[in-house]
Design a protein around this motif. Structure first.
Motif, PDB file in Angstrom:
ATOM      1  N   GLU A  47       0.851  -1.185   0.000  1.00  0.00           N
ATOM      2  CA  GLU A  47       0.000   0.000   0.000  1.00  0.00           C
ATOM      3  C   GLU A  47       0.890   1.239   0.000  1.00  0.00           C
ATOM      4  N   PHE A  48       0.775   2.055  -1.030  1.00  0.00           N
ATOM      5  CA  PHE A  48       1.533   3.294  -1.100  1.00  0.00           C
ATOM      6  C   PHE A  48       0.606   4.469  -0.817  1.00  0.00           C
ATOM      7  N   HIS A  49       1.067   5.393   0.024  1.00  0.00           N
ATOM      8  CA  HIS A  49       0.294   6.595   0.337  1.00  0.00           C
ATOM      9  C   HIS A  49       1.215   7.807   0.289  1.00  0.00           C
ATOM     10  N   ARG A  50       0.754   8.866  -0.373  1.00  0.00           N
ATOM     11  CA  ARG A  50       1.497  10.122  -0.325  1.00  0.00           C
ATOM     12  C   ARG A  50       0.934  10.947   0.818  1.00  0.00           C
ATOM     13  N   CYS A  51       1.719  11.089   1.870  1.00  0.00           N
ATOM     14  CA  CYS A  51       1.255  11.826   3.036  1.00  0.00           C
ATOM     15  C   CYS A  51       2.435  12.127   3.955  1.00  0.00           C
TER      16      CYS A  51
END
Length: 380
Positions: free
Chosen positions: A288-292
């Protein structure tokens, strides 16, 4: 042609302080380590065994197969010993050979000179026996020979890896200074993470930690991703045996695993690079990739680890921004990660104090030549 089933000493190199983890990896593959060094291990095995070692090891740099150990006081004596080795059995007369070395001999002040003497001995012998000679140069994508010469004791090896094993082949995009794959694998193995638990990597950069964790969770040897090794260019190499071994390793891997692998970064370029690298490694669907911001990283319920590889700067004690970052990491551990194990990998011991939590372990590792620590926190 070389006898791929003839036993000899196999010397496997690794970065400093990683040899205990390499030893365990080798023994888990069914081999017996006879000697553990500061930056490597030794065992008995064949060139055929070197195939499996190259494909399966994740903490190693190179797998060297010993051809001969001898005494040499100077370059002339080195050449005299080397021409007695049947190089024509190992190196194609129309092929290509490169020489690497570690030299600490009082008569030699130029490593390239010693490499040249090794090359001359090899091509002289092959020309004498076959009438032709291989090309030579610095490329490590064909046959590679390694010389270890310390004092008067010399050992000559076939480097069955060629390029370092750490170069898996999946990292097609980098963001800032990426962590070496070998080090990432070691950090994961040094942690208390177990397959089936969550692996969370805020500030993921190019995604190396998350990708290595996904490969471990699948039980998929990272070496399967790379098409070329030095051993493939040694005369006698059996393509059928190689393909059969690769097939067995591939089919023994898991198709899926429990637990989540989560990678986040505030920089969109880093996330794109990490996603592309994960895609090349064939594990993008498992991460799971998240930009944050790292403080907004989703932390699922259940056992697992949270691993940070934050920047640690060059000016110890003078970077307030990094002080604040490390303090915020500590706050994030306390407020969001209870029930997990937290880890911070850093080469700045002054900054490490700003995390503000008591460590349960401080594991010494090196990032290239930089002395670092993997700090472990039990997050109640």
């Amino acid at each position: 042609m070389a006898d791929f089933h003839k036993p000899s000493t196999i010397s496997i190199t690794c970065p400093k302080m990683i040899s205990p983890f390499l030893k365990k990896e080798v023994e888990d593959l069914g081999f017996t380590v006879q000697h553990q060094r500061y930056a490597g291990v030794e065992l008995k095995g064949s060139l055929h065994d070197c195939m499996k070692l190259n494909l399966c090891l994740s903490t190693a740099h190179r797998v060297h197969y010993l051809l001969k150990t001898f005494t040499a006081n100077n370059a002339d004596e080195l050449h005299k010993e080397l021409v007695t080795i049947p190089w024509e059995d190992y190196i194609d007369k129309h092929g290509y050979v490169s020489i690497t070395s570690f030299i600490k001999n009082k008569t030699i002040n130029n490593t390239q000179f010693a490499n040249l003497k090794v090359k001359d001995a090899i091509v002289d012998r092959i020309r004498e026996k076959t009438g032709s000679r291989p090309d030579s140069g610095s490329d490590l994508n064909k046959t590679v020979v390694f010389l270890f010469w310390k004092g008067t004791e010399a050992s000559i090896y076939l480097d069955t890896s060629g390029e370092s094993i750490s170069r898996r082949g999946y990292r097609v995009r980098n963001h800032t200074a990426p962590m070496q794959e070998t080090l990432a694998s070691t950090i994961i193995q040094a942690s208390k993470w177990k397959v089936g638990q969550h692996f969370i990597n805020p500030m993921c950069g190019s995604g190396t930690l998350a990708i290595e964790a996904a490969l471990m969770a699948l039980g998929r040897p990272a070496g399967l991703l790379r098409p070329n090794y030095g051993i493939k260019h040694i005369l006698g190499f059996d393509v059928g045996e190689w393909n059969s071994l690769r097939s067995d390793l591939k089919h023994s891997a898991n198709k899926d695993f429990k637990g989540k692998i989560i990678a986040t970064d505030i920089d969109n370029r880093a996330i794109k690079a990490a996603q592309k690298n994960a895609q090349t490694a064939g594990v993008d669907h498992l991460i799971e990739f998240h930009r944050c911001d790292f403080q907004d990283t989703p932390i699922p319920e259940g056992d697992g680890v949270v691993v940070f590889n934050p920047p640690y700067g060059e000016r110890i004690g003078h970077d307030q921004e990094l002080y604040d970052l490390y303090k915020t990491i500590g706050d994030f551990f306390k407020q969001e990660c209870s029930g997990k194990w937290g880890y911070v990998f850093t080469g700045n011991f002054d900054l490490a104090k700003k995390v503000g939590l008591r460590t349960s372990q401080r594991i010494e590792l090196y990032n290239s030549t930089i002395e670092c620590r993997l700090l472990e926190y039990e997050l109640y």
